[in-house]
Design a protein around this motif. Structure first.
Motif, mmCIF file in Angstrom:
data_model
loop_
_atom_site.group_PDB
_atom_site.id
_atom_site.type_symbol
_atom_site.label_atom_id
_atom_site.label_comp_id
_atom_site.label_asym_id
_atom_site.label_seq_id
_atom_site.Cartn_x
_atom_site.Cartn_y
_atom_site.Cartn_z
ATOM 1 N N ASP A 180 0.828 -1.215 0.000
ATOM 2 C CA ASP A 180 0.000 0.000 0.000
ATOM 3 C C ASP A 180 0.856 1.257 0.000
ATOM 4 O O ASP A 180 0.528 2.245 -0.665
ATOM 5 C CB ASP A 180 -0.935 0.000 1.211
ATOM 6 C CG ASP A 180 -1.980 -1.093 1.134
ATOM 7 O OD1 ASP A 180 -2.505 -1.332 0.027
ATOM 8 O OD2 ASP A 180 -2.278 -1.717 2.161
ATOM 9 N N TRP A 183 2.313 1.951 -3.403
ATOM 10 C CA TRP A 183 1.287 2.582 -4.248
ATOM 11 C C TRP A 183 1.120 4.051 -3.877
ATOM 12 O O TRP A 183 1.023 4.914 -4.750
ATOM 13 C CB TRP A 183 -0.029 1.825 -4.074
ATOM 14 C CG TRP A 183 -1.159 2.402 -4.868
ATOM 15 C CD1 TRP A 183 -1.516 2.115 -6.151
ATOM 16 C CD2 TRP A 183 -2.090 3.404 -4.412
ATOM 17 N NE1 TRP A 183 -2.609 2.868 -6.516
ATOM 18 C CE2 TRP A 183 -2.972 3.661 -5.478
ATOM 19 C CE3 TRP A 183 -2.252 4.078 -3.201
ATOM 20 C CZ2 TRP A 183 -4.013 4.580 -5.364
ATOM 21 C CZ3 TRP A 183 -3.278 5.003 -3.087
ATOM 22 C CH2 TRP A 183 -4.149 5.246 -4.160
ATOM 23 N N GLU A 186 3.804 6.246 -5.249
ATOM 24 C CA GLU A 186 3.611 6.525 -6.673
ATOM 25 C C GLU A 186 2.654 7.701 -6.863
ATOM 26 O O GLU A 186 2.875 8.565 -7.722
ATOM 27 C CB GLU A 186 3.059 5.287 -7.385
ATOM 28 C CG GLU A 186 4.053 4.132 -7.502
ATOM 29 C CD GLU A 186 3.433 2.916 -8.168
ATOM 30 O OE1 GLU A 186 2.227 2.970 -8.519
ATOM 31 O OE2 GLU A 186 4.146 1.908 -8.340
ATOM 32 N N ARG A 240 -6.648 -5.076 -3.788
ATOM 33 C CA ARG A 240 -5.194 -5.198 -3.783
ATOM 34 C C ARG A 240 -4.730 -6.330 -2.879
ATOM 35 O O ARG A 240 -3.701 -6.968 -3.118
ATOM 36 C CB ARG A 240 -4.570 -3.876 -3.352
ATOM 37 C CG ARG A 240 -3.057 -3.779 -3.527
ATOM 38 C CD ARG A 240 -2.544 -2.424 -3.063
ATOM 39 N NE ARG A 240 -3.203 -1.340 -3.774
ATOM 40 C CZ ARG A 240 -3.577 -0.189 -3.239
ATOM 41 N NH1 ARG A 240 -3.352 0.034 -1.949
ATOM 42 N NH2 ARG A 240 -4.155 0.739 -3.960
#
Length: 325
Positions: A180, A183, A186, A240
């Motif tokens: 997580d 992500w 990003e 996810r």
């Protein structure tokens, strides 16, 4: 920053003792969570601030639905005064499983949060504010001086995370798993060229943790917060980690109905692995190191462990192994 979150489930005096222990253990900050059925977070934070010397203190998070955003700005500013400039403003839409009991929903959550802290910053700068958006303010102002207060946005989804990366000082990203935080990093990096805030952005992993010498006891203590995190996670986050959306919805329904034991009983082992760092001090230290590959800061959030005071000491020792860069 290494910080802890305290949940005002216990008396304010006990929470204050925990904050003193956290400062002694070398933590940088303490956040207090908010649910209407617990003690008031700002009363608790005020007590913590007066009992400590260097610890940063702030709501983690305050939601701008139950309290008018202008009033919320004043409460945070008062905390800044009481703490001699050590306040942080953690703000987000709040836990939907509990605030919907009060008749609120999350419509326009991103705009509500953004408008809340932008108006707060203007008020703290001494401006008189007119605002007509997700809330209204006419010639609002504070009748006292306020210092600089860093703003941290409680985030989990892509839009809130990117908004925080553009406008806020940091994000309290609701994640305990490296997947997580990778992500989230990003999303933050994608906004680098659009950032308007002048401060360096702080991506903080707001990670549920439960630590004890007995790993099984630590995992069992993690069920309540994992239930809340699961219920509040958006579908992409559930996907996810391979978490069943219907089961997550059932947990949220049970929480809203006040059937907490039923909600906690629906928590699965994959949910515990995805949404909490639970185990021995060595387990926590290893996962913390993995989070720091992507996060600038780590906030160890509820439940901390079967025994909170022992857990704070164990976490203090664990973070000594991985000092902030």
């Amino acid at each position: 920053m290494y910080a802890i979150e305290l949940t005002p489930e216990e008396p304010v005096a006990q929470l204050t003792d925990y904050a003193v222990t956290a400062e002694e253990e070398g933590f940088d900050a303490v956040f207090a969570s908010h649910h209407y059925n617990n003690r008031d977070q700002f009363v608790a934070l005020s007590s913590m601030a007066q009992a400590t010397d260097e610890l940063l203190v702030g709501p983690g998070i305050a939601n701008p639905y139950e309290t008018h955003p202008v009033t919320l700005a004043s409460r945070v500013a008062t905390l800044e005064e009481v703490s001699d400039g050590r306040a942080l403003f953690g703000v987000g839409p709040g836990d939907k499983s509990t605030i919907r009991n009060l008749g609120f929903d999350h419509d326009d959550a991103l705009r509500r949060v953004l408008e809340t802290f932008k108006v707060a910053q203007r008020l703290w700068d001494g401006e008189r504010v007119d605002h007509d958006g997700t809330f209204r303010a006419d010639d609002a102002g504070l009748n006292y001086e306020v210092g600089e207060i860093p703003v941290y946005v409680g985030a989990q989804g892509p839009h809130m995370t990117k908004m925080a990366a553009k406008h806020a000082d940091g994000a309290l990203y609701n994640g305990s798993h490296p997947k997580d935080l990778a992500w989230a990093r990003e999303q933050v990096d994608s906004m680098a060229e659009d950032r308007v805030a002048e401060s360096e952005f702080d991506l903080a992993a707001y990670a549920s943790v439960s630590v004890a010498e007995d790993a099984d006891a630590a995992r069992e203590a993690a069920r309540p917060p994992v239930a809340f995190v699961t219920a509040g996670s958006p579908p992409p986050v559930l996907d996810r980690h391979g978490i069943d959306r219907e089961v997550a919805s059932d947990i949220g329904d049970a929480i809203s109905a006040g059937e907490f034991e039923d909600a906690f009983g629906l928590v699965t082992e994959p949910m515990l692995d995805a949404f909490c760092i639970a185990g021995t001090p060595a387990d926590v230290a290893e996962r913390t190191e993995a989070l720091r590959e992507y996060a600038d800061s780590v906030v160890f959030a509820s439940p901390l462990g079967p025994d909170v005071e022992d857990a704070i000491a164990l976490l203090g020792a664990a973070t000594d192994r991985f000092p902030a860069e």
